[in-house]
Design an enzyme around this catalytic site. Structure first.
Site, PDB file in Angstrom:
ATOM      1  N   ASP B   8       0.853  -1.182   0.000  1.00 59.27           N
ATOM      2  CA  ASP B   8       0.000   0.000   0.000  1.00 59.27           C
ATOM      3  C   ASP B   8       0.896   1.242   0.000  1.00 59.27           C
ATOM      4  OD1 ASP B   8      -2.366   1.663   0.522  1.00 59.27           O
ATOM      5  OD2 ASP B   8      -1.454   1.942   2.501  1.00 59.27           O
ATOM      6  N   TYR B  10      -0.394   5.038   0.546  1.00 58.98           N
ATOM      7  CA  TYR B  10      -0.759   6.147   1.443  1.00 58.98           C
ATOM      8  C   TYR B  10      -0.861   5.678   2.893  1.00 58.98           C
ATOM      9  CZ  TYR B  10      -1.651   8.590  -2.898  1.00 58.98           C
ATOM     10  OH  TYR B  10      -1.500   9.161  -4.135  1.00 58.98           O
ATOM     11  N   ARG B  39      -8.267  13.072   5.689  1.00 58.72           N
ATOM     12  CA  ARG B  39      -7.939  11.653   5.484  1.00 58.72           C
ATOM     13  C   ARG B  39      -9.152  10.758   5.741  1.00 58.72           C
ATOM     14  NH1 ARG B  39      -5.397   7.536   2.922  1.00 58.72           N
ATOM     15  NH2 ARG B  39      -4.717   5.890   4.337  1.00 58.72           N
ATOM     16  N   ASN B 115      -4.868   2.767  -3.934  1.00 54.37           N
ATOM     17  CA  ASN B 115      -6.099   3.411  -4.379  1.00 54.37           C
ATOM     18  C   ASN B 115      -5.810   4.590  -5.306  1.00 54.37           C
ATOM     19  OD1 ASN B 115      -8.178   1.930  -3.187  1.00 54.37           O
ATOM     20  ND2 ASN B 115      -8.187   3.158  -1.300  1.00 54.37           N
TER      21      ASN B 115
END
Lengths: 222, 222
Positions: B8, B10, B39, B115
């Site tokens: 991942d 972030y 966030r 993402n």
């Protein structure tokens, strides 16, 4: 134009933050934080479990959310406390204007459309006498998914037999408002906490501060 | 046993809260609250849009989340400020141990699985030189959905050609850890903020406090 009304339950008819007092009793100084994180995590888990395809009912998700909340705040997840707090979810306070507002919607079909499974929503309806004002309760549990999946909103159409734009969907939750509007309902947002709209590309058709105000606005348009 | 590593981005490689300073500059006294709500809303919108079937890419979702955040805090969403803050997302700080950790994973295939759309992740990779340590970047954008949908995790299998339990998926985000574990990866949780595990019915295979620690644990098991 509006032939039926489908209402969200948690946050819209019943105050999910009314558990705060019991939280404060059991964990002095932490009532508000428990209550807020608990609700936030309950929603997150409903969304994540639906995305993961690992559905568990809302009662299960609510208890999981409570366990996480206590752990995050460094509080002991004593079994008796968990049981007490979960039971408080069966005794949420109803917003005071709800019965009058439901009457003001007149002879239209009125149903609850909730993430809650019947085991947790029926005690609330019986306790508050709301069942007398409604034509039934539809639970996301039937679909094995939670809002904002279209399959959940579809329940209202299937059960009421009314075209979706003629159904007024009512929620206090901005994310639910967005999901219902994207689905195609006419949507009323009971913005109880004075929040800005969620930035999800759709807007409610009505924005009000309580449910009675919405019922009167709909009646006026007839 | 572990033949490939999917990471991942972030929160795991890049510090999403490193925008706080710029937020504080533009909105004195609000830096931390903007950074945290931004966030939170970014994630919520990624989940809700996927559930609604109304995908927009992560850049779009991130800007929507920022607009909501400023509105909730009662701050002016000045166009220049929005642009400045969005640009700060292209300059997130990398966690310091990342390059050394990636080297410690040895000759295994290593990809990012994020993402973020390529338009927002590639500037970060180029800027930090991370592209030299990796075999590519897979974006949820290819699927038109966000994590934790299985279709997104499937990208790593399709691209690396490795059986899923032999892929180590690495994230600092508890919800992503749960999604990846439910999918079937071997999962390492870089628990940078010392949080309890999410109560979603699955647990990480490894829990560490930084990425290097994880790489060394995997090497030790060979």
């Amino acid at each position: 134009m509006i032939e039926g009304v489908a209402l969200d339950a948690y946050g819209t008819l019943f105050d999910v933050y009314s558990v705060e007092q019991k939280c404060e009793e059991l964990y002095p100084g932490f009532g508000q934080r428990i209550s807020q994180t608990w609700r936030q995590k309950q929603l997150e888990y409903s969304w994540l479990r639906t995305l993961m395809g690992r559905y568990e009912n809302f009662w299960h998700v609510t208890e999981d959310a409570l366990r996480y909340t206590l752990a995050e705040l460094g509080l002991a997840a004593d079994a008796d406390n968990i049981e007490t707090l979960m039971k408080s979810y069966l005794k949420l306070e109803m917003y005071p204007e709800v019965p009058q507002a439901l009457e003001a919607f007149g002879s239209r079909k009125k149903v609850i459309l909730t993430n809650g499974d019947l085991g947790m929503i029926e005690p609330l309806m019986n306790r508050t006498g709301l069942n007398e004002h409604l034509d039934g309760c539809l639970s996301a549990d039937e679909t094995g998914m939670f809002k904002v999946r279209p399959e959940v909103y579809q329940l209202a159409i299937d059960r009421m037999g009314i075209e979706k734009s003629h159904i007024l969907f009512v929620s206090s939750n901005g994310w639910d408002v967005a999901g219902a509007k994207a689905f195609g309902f006419t949507v009323g947002w009971v913005n109880r906490r004075g929040l800005p709209p969620e930035e999800l590309g759709v807007r409610a058709d009505y924005e009000v501060t309580n449910l009675l105000e919405l019922a009167l606005a709909i009646e006026e348009e007839r």
